[in-house]
Design a protein around this motif. Structure first.
Motif, PDB file in Angstrom:
ATOM      1  N   ASP A   1       4.849  36.338  45.448  1.00  0.00           N
ATOM      2  CA  ASP A   1       3.721  36.354  46.371  1.00  0.00           C
ATOM      3  C   ASP A   1       3.555  37.775  46.897  1.00  0.00           C
ATOM      4  OD1 ASP A   1       2.018  36.154  48.597  1.00  0.00           O
ATOM      5  OD2 ASP A   1       2.723  34.136  49.072  1.00  0.00           O
ATOM      6  N   CYS A   2       2.338  38.297  46.829  1.00  0.00           N
ATOM      7  CA  CYS A   2       2.114  39.687  47.238  1.00  0.00           C
ATOM      8  C   CYS A   2       2.279  39.895  48.738  1.00  0.00           C
ATOM      9  CB  CYS A   2       0.725  40.146  46.797  1.00  0.00           C
ATOM     10  SG  CYS A   2      -0.625  39.392  47.720  1.00  0.00           S
ATOM     11  N   GLU A   3       2.342  38.825  49.493  1.00  0.00           N
ATOM     12  CA  GLU A   3       2.518  38.931  50.939  1.00  0.00           C
ATOM     13  C   GLU A   3       3.984  38.811  51.346  1.00  0.00           C
ATOM     14  OE1 GLU A   3      -0.134  35.918  52.377  1.00  0.00           O
ATOM     15  OE2 GLU A   3      -1.832  37.302  52.417  1.00  0.00           O
ATOM     16  N   GLN A   4       4.868  38.626  50.359  1.00  0.00           N
ATOM     17  CA  GLN A   4       6.306  38.515  50.660  1.00  0.00           C
ATOM     18  C   GLN A   4       7.073  39.045  49.452  1.00  0.00           C
ATOM     19  OE1 GLN A   4       7.645  34.577  51.641  1.00  0.00           O
ATOM     20  NE2 GLN A   4       9.523  35.319  52.587  1.00  0.00           N
ATOM     21  N   LEU A   5       7.250  40.342  49.399  1.00  0.00           N
ATOM     22  CA  LEU A   5       7.866  41.008  48.248  1.00  0.00           C
ATOM     23  C   LEU A   5       9.388  40.995  48.385  1.00  0.00           C
ATOM     24  CD1 LEU A   5       5.399  44.042  48.106  1.00  0.00           C
ATOM     25  CD2 LEU A   5       5.315  41.961  46.718  1.00  0.00           C
ATOM     26  N   SER A   6       9.942  39.791  48.440  1.00  0.00           N
ATOM     27  CA  SER A   6      11.354  39.635  48.776  1.00  0.00           C
ATOM     28  C   SER A   6      12.291  40.214  47.728  1.00  0.00           C
ATOM     29  CB  SER A   6      11.671  38.154  48.988  1.00  0.00           C
ATOM     30  OG  SER A   6      11.326  37.395  47.835  1.00  0.00           O
ATOM     31  N   GLU A   7      11.838  40.375  46.494  1.00  0.00           N
ATOM     32  CA  GLU A   7      12.700  40.921  45.445  1.00  0.00           C
ATOM     33  C   GLU A   7      12.687  42.443  45.390  1.00  0.00           C
ATOM     34  OE1 GLU A   7      12.719  39.092  41.614  1.00  0.00           O
ATOM     35  OE2 GLU A   7      11.892  37.203  42.367  1.00  0.00           O
TER      36      GLU A   7
ATOM     37  N   LEU B   1      -7.239  43.096  44.066  1.00  0.00           N
ATOM     38  CA  LEU B   1      -6.379  42.087  44.681  1.00  0.00           C
ATOM     39  C   LEU B   1      -6.844  41.691  46.067  1.00  0.00           C
ATOM     40  CD1 LEU B   1      -3.765  40.377  44.922  1.00  0.00           C
ATOM     41  CD2 LEU B   1      -2.652  42.449  45.816  1.00  0.00           C
ATOM     42  N   ILE B   2      -7.201  42.662  46.910  1.00  0.00           N
ATOM     43  CA  ILE B   2      -7.332  42.354  48.336  1.00  0.00           C
ATOM     44  C   ILE B   2      -8.460  41.377  48.645  1.00  0.00           C
ATOM     45  CG2 ILE B   2      -6.231  44.501  49.060  1.00  0.00           C
ATOM     46  CD1 ILE B   2      -9.056  45.528  49.854  1.00  0.00           C
ATOM     47  N   HIS B   3      -9.477  41.271  47.762  1.00  0.00           N
ATOM     48  CA  HIS B   3     -10.546  40.308  48.066  1.00  0.00           C
ATOM     49  C   HIS B   3     -10.064  38.867  47.906  1.00  0.00           C
ATOM     50  CE1 HIS B   3     -11.157  40.784  43.668  1.00  0.00           C
ATOM     51  NE2 HIS B   3     -11.598  39.545  43.710  1.00  0.00           N
ATOM     52  N   HIS B   4      -8.864  38.681  47.350  1.00  0.00           N
ATOM     53  CA  HIS B   4      -8.276  37.339  47.269  1.00  0.00           C
ATOM     54  C   HIS B   4      -7.437  37.005  48.499  1.00  0.00           C
ATOM     55  CE1 HIS B   4      -9.534  36.817  43.133  1.00  0.00           C
ATOM     56  NE2 HIS B   4      -8.984  37.971  42.795  1.00  0.00           N
ATOM     57  N   LEU B   5      -7.242  37.973  49.396  1.00  0.00           N
ATOM     58  CA  LEU B   5      -6.387  37.774  50.564  1.00  0.00           C
ATOM     59  C   LEU B   5      -7.215  37.374  51.781  1.00  0.00           C
ATOM     60  CD1 LEU B   5      -4.096  40.933  50.209  1.00  0.00           C
ATOM     61  CD2 LEU B   5      -3.768  38.652  49.223  1.00  0.00           C
ATOM     62  N   LYS B   6      -6.733  36.385  52.526  1.00  0.00           N
ATOM     63  CA  LYS B   6      -7.442  35.947  53.728  1.00  0.00           C
ATOM     64  C   LYS B   6      -7.345  36.989  54.841  1.00  0.00           C
ATOM     65  CE  LYS B   6      -7.080  31.008  52.798  1.00  0.00           C
ATOM     66  NZ  LYS B   6      -6.589  29.681  53.269  1.00  0.00           N
ATOM     67  N   GLN B   7      -6.279  37.750  54.849  1.00  0.00           N
ATOM     68  CA  GLN B   7      -6.133  38.877  55.774  1.00  0.00           C
ATOM     69  C   GLN B   7      -5.237  39.902  55.090  1.00  0.00           C
ATOM     70  OE1 GLN B   7      -3.276  39.739  57.802  1.00  0.00           O
ATOM     71  NE2 GLN B   7      -1.905  38.184  56.997  1.00  0.00           N
ATOM     72  N   LEU B   8      -5.368  41.142  55.522  1.00  0.00           N
ATOM     73  CA  LEU B   8      -4.723  42.238  54.817  1.00  0.00           C
ATOM     74  C   LEU B   8      -3.323  42.578  55.336  1.00  0.00           C
ATOM     75  CD1 LEU B   8      -7.765  44.694  54.584  1.00  0.00           C
ATOM     76  CD2 LEU B   8      -6.903  43.169  52.794  1.00  0.00           C
TER      77      LEU B   8
ATOM     78  N   LEU C   1      -0.359  41.188  56.234  1.00  0.00           N
ATOM     79  CA  LEU C   1       0.926  40.790  55.661  1.00  0.00           C
ATOM     80  C   LEU C   1       1.224  41.585  54.398  1.00  0.00           C
ATOM     81  CD1 LEU C   1       0.911  36.894  56.090  1.00  0.00           C
ATOM     82  CD2 LEU C   1       2.338  38.548  57.290  1.00  0.00           C
ATOM     83  N   ASN C   2       0.243  41.692  53.529  1.00  0.00           N
ATOM     84  CA  ASN C   2       0.427  42.442  52.287  1.00  0.00           C
ATOM     85  C   ASN C   2       0.657  43.925  52.556  1.00  0.00           C
ATOM     86  OD1 ASN C   2      -1.604  44.083  50.091  1.00  0.00           O
ATOM     87  ND2 ASN C   2       0.170  42.995  49.276  1.00  0.00           N
ATOM     88  N   PHE C   3      -0.188  44.525  53.386  1.00  0.00           N
ATOM     89  CA  PHE C   3      -0.068  45.964  53.647  1.00  0.00           C
ATOM     90  C   PHE C   3       1.251  46.300  54.332  1.00  0.00           C
ATOM     91  CE2 PHE C   3      -4.821  47.421  53.619  1.00  0.00           C
ATOM     92  CZ  PHE C   3      -4.954  46.921  52.336  1.00  0.00           C
ATOM     93  N   SER C   4       1.735  45.429  55.201  1.00  0.00           N
ATOM     94  CA  SER C   4       3.016  45.669  55.862  1.00  0.00           C
ATOM     95  C   SER C   4       4.166  45.608  54.867  1.00  0.00           C
ATOM     96  CB  SER C   4       3.236  44.643  56.977  1.00  0.00           C
ATOM     97  OG  SER C   4       2.296  44.826  58.013  1.00  0.00           O
ATOM     98  N   GLU C   5       4.104  44.676  53.923  1.00  0.00           N
ATOM     99  CA  GLU C   5       5.125  44.589  52.883  1.00  0.00           C
ATOM    100  C   GLU C   5       5.092  45.820  51.976  1.00  0.00           C
ATOM    101  OE1 GLU C   5       7.691  41.711  51.645  1.00  0.00           O
ATOM    102  OE2 GLU C   5       7.655  42.715  53.592  1.00  0.00           O
TER     103      GLU C   5
ATOM    104  N   ALA D   1      -6.504  48.364  58.649  1.00  0.00           N
ATOM    105  CA  ALA D   1      -5.292  47.648  58.241  1.00  0.00           C
ATOM    106  C   ALA D   1      -4.233  48.612  57.707  1.00  0.00           C
ATOM    107  CB  ALA D   1      -5.639  46.591  57.197  1.00  0.00           C
ATOM    108  N   LEU D   2      -4.659  49.635  57.000  1.00  0.00           N
ATOM    109  CA  LEU D   2      -3.713  50.643  56.505  1.00  0.00           C
ATOM    110  C   LEU D   2      -3.063  51.392  57.672  1.00  0.00           C
ATOM    111  CD1 LEU D   2      -5.759  52.038  53.481  1.00  0.00           C
ATOM    112  CD2 LEU D   2      -3.576  50.811  53.339  1.00  0.00           C
ATOM    113  N   ALA D   3      -3.871  51.762  58.649  1.00  0.00           N
ATOM    114  CA  ALA D   3      -3.334  52.463  59.813  1.00  0.00           C
ATOM    115  C   ALA D   3      -2.324  51.600  60.557  1.00  0.00           C
ATOM    116  CB  ALA D   3      -4.470  52.881  60.740  1.00  0.00           C
TER     117      ALA D   3
END
Length: 258
Positions: free
Chosen positions: A87-93, A107-114, A116-120, A179-181
């Motif tokens: 999952d792109c919002e939880q890059l546990s590996e 990818l990002i247009h498939h995300l409901k919010q940015l 979680l992914n950007f923080s990972e 979101a990047l900031a």
């Protein structure tokens, strides 16, 4: 079921080849050779394969669809590429500070919010000299007028209801920058980019590509009869020339932690 896990879609996002103009843009803004790289949301691995040719120190292709990864593996001849179902919002590996370059294309247009992914992404990128590349369409990119080179614009002229669907799933430049900031990226350079999608030898070849819906998720919003209506609409507006060069408009953000 995730639409990208449907068997009929397995190779839809694996068979196209990335155009050299895309690689020129990437290499003009960052180095791939010798870097630790990941393609998050790699789909069928179209762009992963291009990155692999640039001799990275390591390369991950990461996607949330098992079927997309199966297609990516089958199309990849480079055994050094590691494909991961994640999952792109939880890059546990992926460990902290372990990558130098991350690409997220379409990818990002498939995300409901940015966030979680950007923080990972921020977590797994090295603290210095790393870059996060985000490529997607803003609402402004999507709704540019149709032309013999910008075929996509005709979709929304023919069926205005598609425009709302498209706008609702896209993030603005401002939203991406914010979101990047928030994720800790201190410098962002956004470049509008016309990427060559395909070259067709005839209008008939373009029509066949449209009929297949290949790599065009928006066309799955249309019934078969609506799709035929769209194809007729486009054919009326394109000169009967020997070659058609189709380009798509994108926004590409290069984000850095400094």
């Amino acid at each position: 079921m995730n639409k990208f896990d449907q068997l009929t879609n397995q190779f839809t996002y694996a068979e196209r080849e990335a155009h050299e103009d895309w690689l020129h843009l990437i290499l003009a803004n960052t180095q791939i050779e010798g870097k630790r790289v990941a393609d998050i949301g790699c789909g069928g691995g179209i762009y992963t394969r291009v990155l692999a040719q640039q001799q990275p120190a390591s390369l991950f292709g990461i996607d949330g669809s098992k079927r997309m990864l199966e297609a990516a593996r089958s199309k990849s001849s480079d055994s050094s590429v590691q494909f991961i179902h994640q999952d792109c919002e939880q890059l546990s590996e992926i460990p902290d500070n372990s990558l130098d370059v991350i690409l997220e294309r379409a990818l990002i247009h498939h995300l409901k919010q940015l966030q979680l992914n950007f923080s990972e992404v921020s977590r797994v990128l090295a603290e210095r000299e790393s870059v996060f590349i985000v490529q997607d369409r803003t609402p402004d990119d999507c709704l540019l007028a149709g032309s013999p080179t910008h075929i996509r614009g005709y979709f929304f002229e023919c069926f205005p209801f598609l425009a709302k669907t498209e706008k609702d799933r896209r993030y603005s430049d401002e939203a991406v920058r914010d979101a990047l900031a928030e994720a800790g990226f201190t410098r962002v350079n956004m470049q509008p980019f016309w990427e060559t999608r395909a070259t067709y030898t005839s209008v008939q070849e373009l029509k066949e590509d449209l009929q297949s819906r290949r790599g065009r998720t928006i066309l799955h919003e249309l019934t078969d009869s609506q799709l035929e209506e769209l194809i007729d609409y486009i054919e009326e507006r394109i000169p009967q020339q020997e070659k058609i060069i189709e380009k798509d408009r994108w926004s590409v953000w290069f984000a850095y932690k400094e």
